[in-house]
Design a protein around this motif. Sequence first.
Motif, PDB file in Angstrom:
ATOM      1  N   ALA A 231       0.839  -1.205   0.000  1.00 53.56           N
ATOM      2  CA  ALA A 231       0.000   0.000   0.000  1.00 53.56           C
ATOM      3  C   ALA A 231       0.871   1.251   0.000  1.00 53.56           C
TER       4      ALA A 231
ATOM      5  N   TRP B  41      -1.225   6.157  -8.830  1.00 52.03           N
ATOM      6  CA  TRP B  41      -2.222   6.321  -7.766  1.00 52.03           C
ATOM      7  C   TRP B  41      -2.723   7.767  -7.750  1.00 52.03           C
TER       8      TRP B  41
ATOM      9  N   VAL C 104      -5.810   0.023   1.044  1.00 53.97           N
ATOM     10  CA  VAL C 104      -6.027   0.525  -0.317  1.00 53.97           C
ATOM     11  C   VAL C 104      -7.508   0.808  -0.530  1.00 53.97           C
TER      12      VAL C 104
END
Length: 187
Positions: free
Chosen positions: A35, A44, A65
């Motif tokens: 993560a 991301w 997540v």
Amino acid sequence: MPSTADAKRAARADAKARLRALGPAALAAAGQAIAGQLFARPEWRQAGTVFCFASLPSEPDTAPVLARALAEGRRLCLPRMLGGGRMELVEVQDLAALSPNAIGIREPAQGAVLDPAALGPDALALVPCLAASRDGVRLGRGGGYYDRFLAGFAGRALLACPAALVFDTLPADPWDARFAPGDILTG
């Protein structure tokens, strides 16, 4: 010379033995590390839609997540298994609405079904595996669900794999999903 199917069976057996040796604490730590790597990546930061899996006890924990995607207002999708190696992407707005399917995988019982091919380049998938090789071969559990999904996915995919399950090499068929080595997140 063994067939690819035989070599995959042997690799899965080896991966499962390594997985049993890890234990729950190591998988939780791997999930945290994965993560952290994911959140630091530009993919991301740019992702409007995040496709992730609700982890099994034998996988790196994806709870951070899932929670962060929702907290940051991203569209979160999880797989719903249809059988025959097929799954669909279902939008999720509340993690409490997930329920175990027939084989114990938590999935959405309801929600909007999205077409993976229609998602734009800002879509990001975090994909599970049983093992991966250093050169990017993904070894799944044998159902072909993610290989079929990734063949039609228009976004970017990253692989989540505990470091102990990264092999030097793994057998592969032409249809198996492959990842750039830098797209394998380990912990």
